[in-house]
Design a protein around this motif. Structure first.
Motif, PDB file in Angstrom:
ATOM      1  N   LYS A   1      -6.108   5.399  11.289  1.00  0.00           N
ATOM      2  CA  LYS A   1      -6.250   5.531   9.826  1.00  0.00           C
ATOM      3  C   LYS A   1      -6.849   6.878   9.470  1.00  0.00           C
ATOM      4  O   LYS A   1      -7.842   7.291  10.070  1.00  0.00           O
ATOM      5  N   ILE A   2      -6.250   7.528   8.491  1.00  0.00           N
ATOM      6  CA  ILE A   2      -6.866   8.765   7.980  1.00  0.00           C
ATOM      7  C   ILE A   2      -7.937   8.339   6.993  1.00  0.00           C
ATOM      8  O   ILE A   2      -7.674   7.525   6.105  1.00  0.00           O
ATOM      9  N   ILE A   3      -9.152   8.886   7.142  1.00  0.00           N
ATOM     10  CA  ILE A   3     -10.187   8.483   6.184  1.00  0.00           C
ATOM     11  C   ILE A   3     -10.704   9.633   5.322  1.00  0.00           C
ATOM     12  O   ILE A   3     -11.268   9.409   4.265  1.00  0.00           O
ATOM     13  N   LEU A   4     -10.496  10.854   5.790  1.00  0.00           N
ATOM     14  CA  LEU A   4     -11.060  11.986   5.051  1.00  0.00           C
ATOM     15  C   LEU A   4     -10.229  13.238   5.322  1.00  0.00           C
ATOM     16  O   LEU A   4      -9.690  13.387   6.417  1.00  0.00           O
ATOM     17  N   ALA A   5     -10.137  14.090   4.338  1.00  0.00           N
ATOM     18  CA  ALA A   5      -9.424  15.348   4.544  1.00  0.00           C
ATOM     19  C   ALA A   5     -10.124  16.448   3.762  1.00  0.00           C
ATOM     20  O   ALA A   5     -10.658  16.196   2.687  1.00  0.00           O
TER      21      ALA A   5
ATOM     22  N   GLU B   1     -14.142   7.485  15.819  1.00  0.00           N
ATOM     23  CA  GLU B   1     -13.882   8.367  14.683  1.00  0.00           C
ATOM     24  C   GLU B   1     -13.702   9.774  15.248  1.00  0.00           C
ATOM     25  O   GLU B   1     -14.547  10.241  16.013  1.00  0.00           O
TER      26      GLU B   1
ATOM     27  N   LEU C   1      -9.627   7.359  12.163  1.00  0.00           N
ATOM     28  CA  LEU C   1     -10.110   6.310  13.052  1.00  0.00           C
ATOM     29  C   LEU C   1      -8.970   6.057  14.046  1.00  0.00           C
ATOM     30  O   LEU C   1      -7.816   5.919  13.638  1.00  0.00           O
TER      31      LEU C   1
ATOM     32  N   THR D   1     -12.777  13.879  14.272  1.00  0.00           N
ATOM     33  CA  THR D   1     -12.506  14.899  13.264  1.00  0.00           C
ATOM     34  C   THR D   1     -11.828  16.068  13.956  1.00  0.00           C
ATOM     35  O   THR D   1     -12.346  16.627  14.936  1.00  0.00           O
TER      36      THR D   1
ATOM     37  N   THR E   1     -10.105  13.678   9.281  1.00  0.00           N
ATOM     38  CA  THR E   1     -10.858  12.690  10.059  1.00  0.00           C
ATOM     39  C   THR E   1     -10.051  11.401  10.131  1.00  0.00           C
ATOM     40  O   THR E   1      -9.518  10.942   9.113  1.00  0.00           O
TER      41      THR E   1
ATOM     42  N   LEU F   1       0.848  -1.192   0.000  1.00  0.00           N
ATOM     43  CA  LEU F   1       0.000   0.000   0.000  1.00  0.00           C
ATOM     44  C   LEU F   1       0.887   1.246   0.000  1.00  0.00           C
ATOM     45  O   LEU F   1       2.034   1.187   0.408  1.00  0.00           O
ATOM     46  N   THR F   2       0.300   2.362  -0.448  1.00  0.00           N
ATOM     47  CA  THR F   2       1.081   3.601  -0.400  1.00  0.00           C
ATOM     48  C   THR F   2       0.484   4.563   0.617  1.00  0.00           C
ATOM     49  O   THR F   2       0.536   5.758   0.443  1.00  0.00           O
ATOM     50  N   GLN F   3      -0.098   4.014   1.666  1.00  0.00           N
ATOM     51  CA  GLN F   3      -0.766   4.870   2.627  1.00  0.00           C
ATOM     52  C   GLN F   3       0.222   5.593   3.551  1.00  0.00           C
ATOM     53  O   GLN F   3       1.392   5.204   3.656  1.00  0.00           O
TER      54      GLN F   3
ATOM     55  N   ASP G   1      -4.905   0.475  -1.759  1.00  0.00           N
ATOM     56  CA  ASP G   1      -4.562   1.018  -3.086  1.00  0.00           C
ATOM     57  C   ASP G   1      -3.433   0.208  -3.729  1.00  0.00           C
ATOM     58  O   ASP G   1      -2.778   0.675  -4.646  1.00  0.00           O
ATOM     59  N   SER G   2      -3.203  -1.007  -3.224  1.00  0.00           N
ATOM     60  CA  SER G   2      -2.132  -1.817  -3.818  1.00  0.00           C
ATOM     61  C   SER G   2      -2.494  -2.167  -5.253  1.00  0.00           C
ATOM     62  O   SER G   2      -3.694  -2.243  -5.599  1.00  0.00           O
TER      63      SER G   2
ATOM     64  N   LEU H   1      -9.359   5.476   0.373  1.00  0.00           N
ATOM     65  CA  LEU H   1      -9.329   6.234   1.630  1.00  0.00           C
ATOM     66  C   LEU H   1      -7.885   6.599   1.948  1.00  0.00           C
ATOM     67  O   LEU H   1      -7.012   5.746   1.785  1.00  0.00           O
ATOM     68  N   PRO H   2      -7.571   7.763   2.443  1.00  0.00           N
ATOM     69  CA  PRO H   2      -8.505   8.856   2.652  1.00  0.00           C
ATOM     70  C   PRO H   2      -8.906   9.500   1.323  1.00  0.00           C
ATOM     71  O   PRO H   2      -8.118   9.511   0.385  1.00  0.00           O
ATOM     72  N   PHE H   3     -10.134  10.034   1.307  1.00  0.00           N
ATOM     73  CA  PHE H   3     -10.553  10.751   0.115  1.00  0.00           C
ATOM     74  C   PHE H   3     -10.930  12.174   0.468  1.00  0.00           C
ATOM     75  O   PHE H   3     -11.055  12.518   1.649  1.00  0.00           O
TER      76      PHE H   3
END
Lengths: 141, 444
Positions: free
Chosen positions: A36-40, A105, A48, A107, A46, A13-15, B103-104, B122-124
């Motif tokens: 985990k970042i889920i939204l920006a 969650e 988790l 924010t 935001t 993954l490239t997270q 996203d792999s 995610l994130p989006f």
């Protein structure tokens, strides 16, 4: 076929990876696999997080890493946090809601950020989506 | 976006129903905001936090579009997608957007070959989500005649193949390059096990679009099963030059390259592998399998003297076979192939190194134990090798190769006739089909 042409399908993954210091409760959360970042958006981010690590109104310093290599060996937050090779964001928790016993969650309204970095982070999120979208389309066209 | 496109989208979305399956408040809010910005009426959107609740809502609502997180607390998106496809087999007025953090390349390429419309990572941001949403609905809001026919064919492929073929026949006339129609036609022939017809359809599909992944993939498999190696190789080149190579295909691709004497391809896969940061177990196994195929071919050619295999090539094969034994994680068969080849090559040093690795990785594996006895047979004194083989038989490790060692060494050491005949009888009882071969050893 030349080697330059070959890309292997990987599960990597490239997270981004995040840990944080809760400046209000004076505690650290290094459980990067549980964060985990889920939204920006322009002003907010935001995530988790483990529920016990923070509450509404708490001020957090987020340390955002490009990969997990440094985090794998990090046992505790260093006294001098500037030694961490990462970007730092600061914010106050505006919304806190429990998803289940293990996940909350939150924010944060960002109160202090390096604008250039934040813009590059938003750009990176949108660029990553674009790359995924292009790869997706390649298999269907 | 111009005014005409905006009007088309507005008309298209007017009566569409949406279901959002997303447990987070922020995610729900962001999606709601995006839908509002895209002129979707609030009353047409429902929300669910769980898979079970989503499935309940779907029964009455029959939503046209679903935006769904991949992992939910009580399941995954798959059941929801399955019901959605049943409810709306024609996808022109319907769609499925998956939210995922994965996203792999592995995940994205798998999803691209599934029936979902888009993967949102995610994130989006609201912008990235809306961009994806518009990419999906814009072409659906004004489809060409060809697209309408293709979609009708896809819909009927689920339950009425003859009718699907009628739509495809029309579709082939509705577009100058109907590569997708030909691909679907090929898939129908494949489901009928009409391999030649399927091959013809996929070849025609590639005539119109030489890099269409679906047709390349199916045609490659057909050529492999028909043992059309040269053609399979041409397809494999197009696949690996235009798409990321799935590691699970590497052994097949390596086999095709070797069959076409394109040995450097395997080195190129190996090079690509070395460029991967932290490769996973499967990838290591597949690469090591391809290196084993490479080594086996070079050594076999060298022994048979059937092709020009110089010392440099042989040395490189040894080096890569040793590397395969380092890379391979948990495939005893790869080790068995390597050791078998190395025993034939008489390279005792590398054989022993690979054998030691195999023994430490699979201490209880029967095949590896048998191969150890075979490898040792080349280096040990005949009496010691005979003892090893006899001990193996006593512990229940029975194989034709071990009986062959016992018979050969018994003759060599001049054991009495009764002892030799007893072993011959035992070997022939265990492996009756090999009795003539055992007898041949004794008759010298």
């Amino acid at each position: 076929m030349s080697p330059d042409h070959i890309t292997l399908v990987t599960k990597n993954l490239t997270q981004s990876y995040v840990i944080f210091s809760n400046e209000t409760s004076q505690s650290d959360c290094l459980k990067y696999r549980d964060i985990k970042i889920i939204l920006a958006d322009d002003q907010h981010i935001t995530l988790l997080v483990p529920p016990s690590a923070c509450s509404k109104g708490h001020h957090l310093s987020l340390f955002v890493f490009k990969n997990e290599k440094q985090l794998r060996v990090l046992k505790k937050m260093p006294n001098d946090r500037s030694v961490l090779k990462c970007m730092v964001l600061h914010g106050t928790i505006e919304e806190f809601s429990l998803i289940d016993e293990q996940i909350a969650e939150v924010t944060l309204k960002l109160t202090d950020k390096v604008m250039e970095y934040w813009k590059s982070m938003i750009d990176a999120i949108e660029k990553k989506q674009e790359n995924v979208s292009q790869l997706f389309a390649k298999y269907r066209e | 976006m111009d005014a005409k496109a905006q009007a088309l989208i507005k008309a298209y979305l007017k009566n569409k129903l949406f279901l959002v399956v997303e447990p987070t408040v922020a995610g729900k809010t962001a999606i709601e905001k995006m839908l509002q910005k895209s002129a979707v009426a609030r009353k047409n959107v429902k929300f669910s936090k769980t898979a079970e609740n989503a499935l309940d809502i779907m029964k009455d609502m029959m939503p046209n579009y679903i935006i769904c997180l991949d992992k939910l607390e009580d399941g995954t998106y798959k059941e929801i997608l399955e019901l959605h496809l049943k409810q709306h087999p024609n996808r022109l007025d319907n769609g499925f957007i998956l939210l995922t953090e994965n996203d792999s390349v592995d995940s994205v390429t798998r999803l691209a070959q599934s029936e979902i419309d888009a993967a949102v990572i995610l994130p989006f941001t609201v912008t990235s989500l809306q961009t994806e949403f518009l990419k999906i609905i814009l072409p659906k809001s004004a489809p060409s005649e060809y697209k309408v026919l293709i979609e009708a064919a896809r819909e009927h492929m689920r339950f009425d193949l003859d009718k699907a073929l009628i739509f495809l026949k029309k579709a082939k006339k509705a577009d100058p390059k109907p590569f997708e129609a030909l691909y679907l036609e090929g898939m129908i022939h494949l489901s009928d096990k009409a391999l030649e017809l399927a091959k013809d359809s996929f070849e025609k599909s590639l005539h119109f679009n030489p890099t269409y992944y679906n047709s390349l993939k199916e045609l490659f498999n057909i050529y492999i099963s028909l043992k059309e190696r040269a053609r399979a190789y041409q397809i494999s080149k197009k696949l690996s030059e235009n798409f990321p190579v799935n590691p699970e295909m590497i052994p097949d691709l390596a086999w095709v390259s070797v069959a076409n004497a394109q040995y450097d391809d395997i080195l190129n896969y190996h090079q690509a592998f070395k460029n991967v940061d932290e490769p996973d177990r499967d990838m290591k196994n597949y690469i090591s399998a391809s290196l084993a195929i490479y080594g086996k071919k070079i050594i076999k050619d060298k022994l048979e003297g059937t092709s020009e295999v110089d010392d440099t090539l042989v040395q490189r094969a040894f080096q890569l076979m040793e590397e395969a034994s380092v890379v391979c994680e948990d495939k005893p068969l790869v080790f068995a192939s390597l050791i078998n080849t190395l025993i034939l090559s008489n390279n005792e040093a590398i054989t022993q190194k690979v054998l030691e690795r195999a023994k430490s990785k699979f201490p209880k594996n029967k095949t590896i134990k048998i191969l150890e006895i075979l490898a040792d047979d080349a280096t040990l004194a005949p009496s010691q090798s005979l003892k090893n083989a006899q001990d193996a038989i006593k512990t229940g490790l029975k194989s034709p190769e071990i009986y062959q060692i016992i018979l050969k060494r018994s003759i060599e050491l001049g054991l009495n006739e009764k002892a030799v005949n007893d072993y011959l009888e035992e070997a022939s009882q265990e492996f009756p089909q090999l009795k003539p071969e055992f007898e041949k050893i004794i008759s010298g």
